[in-house]
Enzyme design. Sequence first.
Site, PDB file in Angstrom:
ATOM      1  N   THR A 117       0.835  -1.209   0.000  1.00  7.66           N
ATOM      2  CA  THR A 117       0.000   0.000   0.000  1.00  7.66           C
ATOM      3  C   THR A 117       0.869   1.259   0.000  1.00  7.66           C
ATOM      4  OG1 THR A 117      -1.785  -1.085   1.142  1.00  7.66           O
ATOM      5  CG2 THR A 117      -1.540   1.245   1.609  1.00  7.66           C
TER       6      THR A 117
ATOM      7  N   ARG B 248     -13.513  -7.936  -0.754  1.00  5.21           N
ATOM      8  CA  ARG B 248     -12.822  -7.698   0.527  1.00  5.21           C
ATOM      9  C   ARG B 248     -12.348  -6.246   0.635  1.00  5.21           C
ATOM     10  NH1 ARG B 248      -7.431  -5.785   2.000  1.00  5.21           N
ATOM     11  NH2 ARG B 248      -6.972  -6.634   4.037  1.00  5.21           N
ATOM     12  N   ILE B 249     -12.559  -5.633   1.771  1.00  4.93           N
ATOM     13  CA  ILE B 249     -12.090  -4.261   2.009  1.00  4.93           C
ATOM     14  C   ILE B 249     -11.220  -4.273   3.252  1.00  4.93           C
ATOM     15  CG2 ILE B 249     -12.795  -1.895   2.523  1.00  4.93           C
ATOM     16  CD1 ILE B 249     -15.515  -2.620   1.183  1.00  4.93           C
ATOM     17  N   GLY B 250     -10.038  -3.683   3.158  1.00 10.53           N
ATOM     18  CA  GLY B 250      -9.123  -3.646   4.302  1.00 10.53           C
ATOM     19  C   GLY B 250      -9.251  -2.339   5.068  1.00 10.53           C
ATOM     20  N   ASP B 251      -8.177  -1.960   5.733  1.00  7.03           N
ATOM     21  CA  ASP B 251      -8.189  -0.760   6.575  1.00  7.03           C
ATOM     22  C   ASP B 251      -7.972   0.528   5.784  1.00  7.03           C
ATOM     23  OD1 ASP B 251      -5.539  -1.842   6.069  1.00  7.03           O
ATOM     24  OD2 ASP B 251      -4.799  -0.196   7.314  1.00  7.03           O
TER      25      ASP B 251
ATOM     26  N   THR C 299       0.026   0.826   6.939  1.00  6.47           N
ATOM     27  CA  THR C 299       0.193  -0.247   5.956  1.00  6.47           C
ATOM     28  C   THR C 299       0.467  -1.550   6.682  1.00  6.47           C
ATOM     29  OG1 THR C 299       1.537  -1.123   4.157  1.00  6.47           O
ATOM     30  CG2 THR C 299       2.637   0.421   5.656  1.00  6.47           C
ATOM     31  N   GLY C 300      -0.171  -2.598   6.239  1.00  4.87           N
ATOM     32  CA  GLY C 300       0.028  -3.900   6.876  1.00  4.87           C
ATOM     33  C   GLY C 300      -1.208  -4.751   6.715  1.00  4.87           C
ATOM     34  N   HIS C 301      -1.306  -5.757   7.539  1.00 11.47           N
ATOM     35  CA  HIS C 301      -2.408  -6.730   7.444  1.00 11.47           C
ATOM     36  C   HIS C 301      -3.707  -6.061   7.900  1.00 11.47           C
ATOM     37  CE1 HIS C 301      -3.540 -11.203   8.038  1.00 11.47           C
ATOM     38  NE2 HIS C 301      -4.477 -10.512   7.463  1.00 11.47           N
ATOM     39  N   GLY C 302      -4.494  -5.613   6.920  1.00  8.56           N
ATOM     40  CA  GLY C 302      -5.627  -4.729   7.166  1.00  8.56           C
ATOM     41  C   GLY C 302      -6.630  -5.211   8.194  1.00  8.56           C
TER      42      GLY C 302
HETATM   43  N1  ASP Z   1      -3.442  -2.512   4.624  1.00  6.76           N
HETATM   44  C1  ASP Z   1      -3.674  -2.971   3.271  1.00  6.76           C
HETATM   45  C2  ASP Z   1      -4.886  -3.866   3.256  1.00  6.76           C
HETATM   46  O1  ASP Z   1      -5.049  -4.651   4.154  1.00  6.76           O
HETATM   47  C3  ASP Z   1      -2.537  -3.722   2.692  1.00  6.76           C
HETATM   48  C4  ASP Z   1      -1.215  -3.022   2.742  1.00  6.76           C
HETATM   49  O2  ASP Z   1      -0.961  -2.212   3.619  1.00  6.76           O
HETATM   50  O3  ASP Z   1      -0.379  -3.266   1.872  1.00  6.76           O
HETATM   51  O4  ASP Z   1      -5.618  -3.805   2.297  1.00  6.76           O
END
Ligand code: ASP
Length: 323
Positions: A190, A218-221, A241-244
């Site tokens: 991201t 799917r929608i993340g953070d 950024t990371g595991h949403g």
């Molecule tokens: N946070 C983003 C998501 O989960 C992924 C990312 O940070 O690369 O969609």
Amino acid sequence: MRLTAPLYPKEVCCMPNEYAIVIHGGAGAMSKGKLTPAQESEIKSVLKSIVEEGLAALKAEADALDVVQKAVNRLEDSIWFNAGKGAVFNHQGNHELDASIMCGKNLEAGAVSGIRFSPNPIDVAREVMMNSPHVYLGGEGAEQFARVQGLPQVENDYFSTDLRYQQLQSAIKAQAVILEPTDHDYKYGTVGAVAFDKHGNLAAATSTGGITNKQYGRIGDSPVIGAGTYANNQTCAVSATGHGEHFLRHVVAHNISSRMMLANESLEQATHHVVFKDLPSTGGSGGVIAVDHKGNISLPFNTEGMYRGWGGSNQPAQSKIYE
Ligand code: ASP
């Protein structure tokens, strides 16, 4: 997951600036050694040039909101990052993009998810903020709004690159479902930007293709105000950024702002608590970039690397991938 803070010299984290910008191109960067030295230096030079451009604009009294949008535009247009061109594929072999932007001065915000035909989702998010009565539009409604506003449209394969296609194939082969990615090399990527301007305003923006092999819909953070993006002139501006899924549960960006507002923590204390204590408590990996209302910056991550760049009135532009 790395559970200790990288040791930044004091002049990185604890130096007020009259203006400042921090950007990221994702945490969970390619493992050391997987990028060739030429690729590593190209990515670092892209990041640095975006920071330099942002600093020049901020010095000339540009608004933080315009600066973060422009920085994210450039990151979206680069194939190196998982946003705009170069975004990851979902399980169906398509791209669905999410983005959000927030102004710390008046708490106005715009967000979009499930974007398939707008090359720069952050521009659609800004348009939602400026020219609609809403904060968050999703899917076909967001696309229709973008078209009516006259924003450019592309075919969905505009976002495709060979690298991302290979990543999808290996994720499918490894049956790597989104919650259990087996290969950290195709996890995140991201992009985001936060800025503090000469007028005392903060702004944050985040844009993403999500996670490789994600389920359709799917929608993340990243598009969620308070989770992946937040800005408030009283505290700070944050892009995550990371595991949403974990960033959503810990409401990461707003959590950092609240720790500053209610517990009187510094930017560094608040970001480090969330990245090194809260997120790991549920197995969440990633990082944040943040700037506060005095121009202090902080960019902690608990992964091996985070593509990042920063600079301020008292700090020259710099970029890094690993510690
Ligand atoms: N946070 C983003 C998501 O989960 C992924 C990312 O940070 O690369 O969609």
